[in-house]
Write an enzyme that holds these catalytic residues in place. Structure first.
Site, PDB file in Angstrom:
ATOM      1  CG  ASP A   1      -0.217   0.098   2.400  1.00 46.93           C
ATOM      2  OD1 ASP A   1       0.862   0.238   2.683  1.00 46.93           O
ATOM      3  OD2 ASP A   1      -0.998  -0.349   3.445  1.00 46.93           O
ATOM      4  CE1 TYR A   2      -1.879   6.214   2.957  1.00 46.21           C
ATOM      5  CE2 TYR A   2      -3.208   4.493   1.726  1.00 46.21           C
ATOM      6  CZ  TYR A   2      -2.775   5.191   2.705  1.00 46.21           C
ATOM      7  OH  TYR A   2      -3.936   5.507   3.711  1.00 46.21           O
TER       8      TYR A   2
END
Length: 288
Positions: A214-215
Site C-alpha cells: 500500500d502507500y
C-alpha cells in the site's frame, strides 16, 4: 504467492524510478530490536463476534479498503469503525442480497460520511460484485468461501482473485505482468489476526503471504533508507501530485516495497534463525 515475489523481484531489477538499497536493508536489520507483537484490533475499531458475521464484515471491509488520500479527513479507521457500527446497528446490513443494492448515498449513510467518498462508484460496484458472487457461489456467506480453502492462505487468495475480479490486483510493467494482490492478502491476514490463527483464521501456510503493497509501506521504507527515489519521483511526491494507477512509478513503488521486505525478512531469518512473516510489517508500520 510465488508470482507476487517473482514479479516484484523482476520490477526491482528493471526499475527506473525506485532503487532497493541493499546497504540500507543490512543497516535496518543490524539495528532492529526485538520484534513486538501487535494485536490485530488494538485500536478497537473492528467488528468481531468470533463467528461467520466477522468473516462477512472483513470481506466487505477489505473489498472497500483502498483510496483514502484524496479526502484529507478520511482514513482506514473511518471505514473500519463505520462498517462496524453499521453491523452493530443491523446485523443484516452485509447480507449478500443487500450488498447488491447499495447506492453511493446509502454507503455514505452506512459510514456516516457527510460527502461523496473517493472513487465512490467503484466502491459501490465492488459491493455489488461481492454480494452477487457470494450469493451465486457461496450461499451468500464469506465464511463458506473461507471454509472452501482447506486452511490454506494460498488457496484462499487464489479463490478470492478467481471469483471476485475487483480483488485481481495485477498490472503490466514494461511488457511483464506484475502480481501484487494487496486486498486479497489483507483479507487472509485479517482473518488470521482476528481469529488468532484459529477457526476461520487457521491457515497452515500463513507464512506464504507477502507484505501488502500500500502507500504507507514505501514511505516508511524510504525513511529507513531501504528505498531510494529518482529526483523526478521524489519531486512528484513532495509536491503531493497524483501518481497514476498502473504507471511505472506506482508499480515500482509497490513492487519494490514487496521485494525489499522479502529481502529484509530473509536476512532477519538468516541472522536470527527464526522465521519472520512479511505481513507482520503492515500492522506494525500502520500503527507507528
Amino acid at each position: 504467492m510465488d508470482d507476487v515475489r517473482a514479479s516484484s523481484a523482476w520490477v526491482a531489477t528493471h526499475s527506473s524510478h525506485v532503487v532497493v538499497d541493499s546497504a540500507g536493508i543490512e543497516k535496518v536489520v543490524d539495528n532492529i530490536g526485538p520484534i513486538p507483537k501487535v494485536e490485530w484490533d488494538f485500536e478497537g475499531i473492528h467488528y468481531f463476534d468470533n463467528g461467520p458475521l466477522t468473516v462477512q464484515y472483513l470481506f466487505v471491509l477489505d473489498a472497500l479498503n483502498f483510496c483514502f488520500w484524496p479526502d484529507k479527513e478520511l482514513n482506514y479507521d473511518h471505514l473500519a469503525s463505520g462498517l462496524k457500527a453499521a453491523l452493530q446497528n443491523d446485523q443484516s446490513a452485509f447480507d449478500a442480497d443487500r450488498l447488491q443494492k447499495y447506492t453511493g448515498p446509502q454507503l455514505r449513510e452506512l459510514l456516516k460520511w457527510p460527502r461523496p467518498l473517493p472513487l465512490e462508484d467503484e466502491r459501490v460496484r465492488l459491493l455489488h460484485e461481492v454480494g452477487c458472487e457470494l450469493e451465486r457461489s457461496f450461499d451468500g456467506k464469506a465464511s463458506n468461501l473461507v471454509k472452501s480453502c482447506g486452511k490454506s492462505a494460498l488457496k484462499l487468495v487464489a479463490l478470492v482473485t478467481r471469483h471476485f475480479p475487483g480483488f485481481r490486483d495485477h498490472t503490466l510493467y514494461k511488457g511483464h505482468q506484475v502480481f501484487l494482490y494487496k486486498r486479497a492478502q489483507i483479507f487472509v491476514a485479517d482473518l488470521w489476526g482476528a481469529f488468532k490463527g484459529q477457526a476461520y483464521g487457521q491457515f497452515n501456510d500463513i507464512g506464504s503471504i507477502t507484505i501488502m503493497a500500500d502507500y504507507i509501506v514505501p514511505a516508511v521504507l524510504r525513511q529507513l533508507g531501504v528505498l531510494r527515489y529518482s529526483s523526478t519521483l521524489a519531486s512528484t511526491i513532495e509536491a503531493n501530485s497524483e501518481i497514476g494507477p498502473g504507471s511505472e512509478e506506482e508499480v515500482e513503488l509497490r513492487a519494490c516495497s514487496v521485494h525489499a521486505v522479502e529481502k529484509m525478512r530473509e536476512l532477519i531469518s538468516m541472522k536470527s534463525g527464526k522465521q519472520v512473516q512479511s505481513s507482520f510489517w503492515n500492522r506494525n508500520w500502520a500503527s507507528s
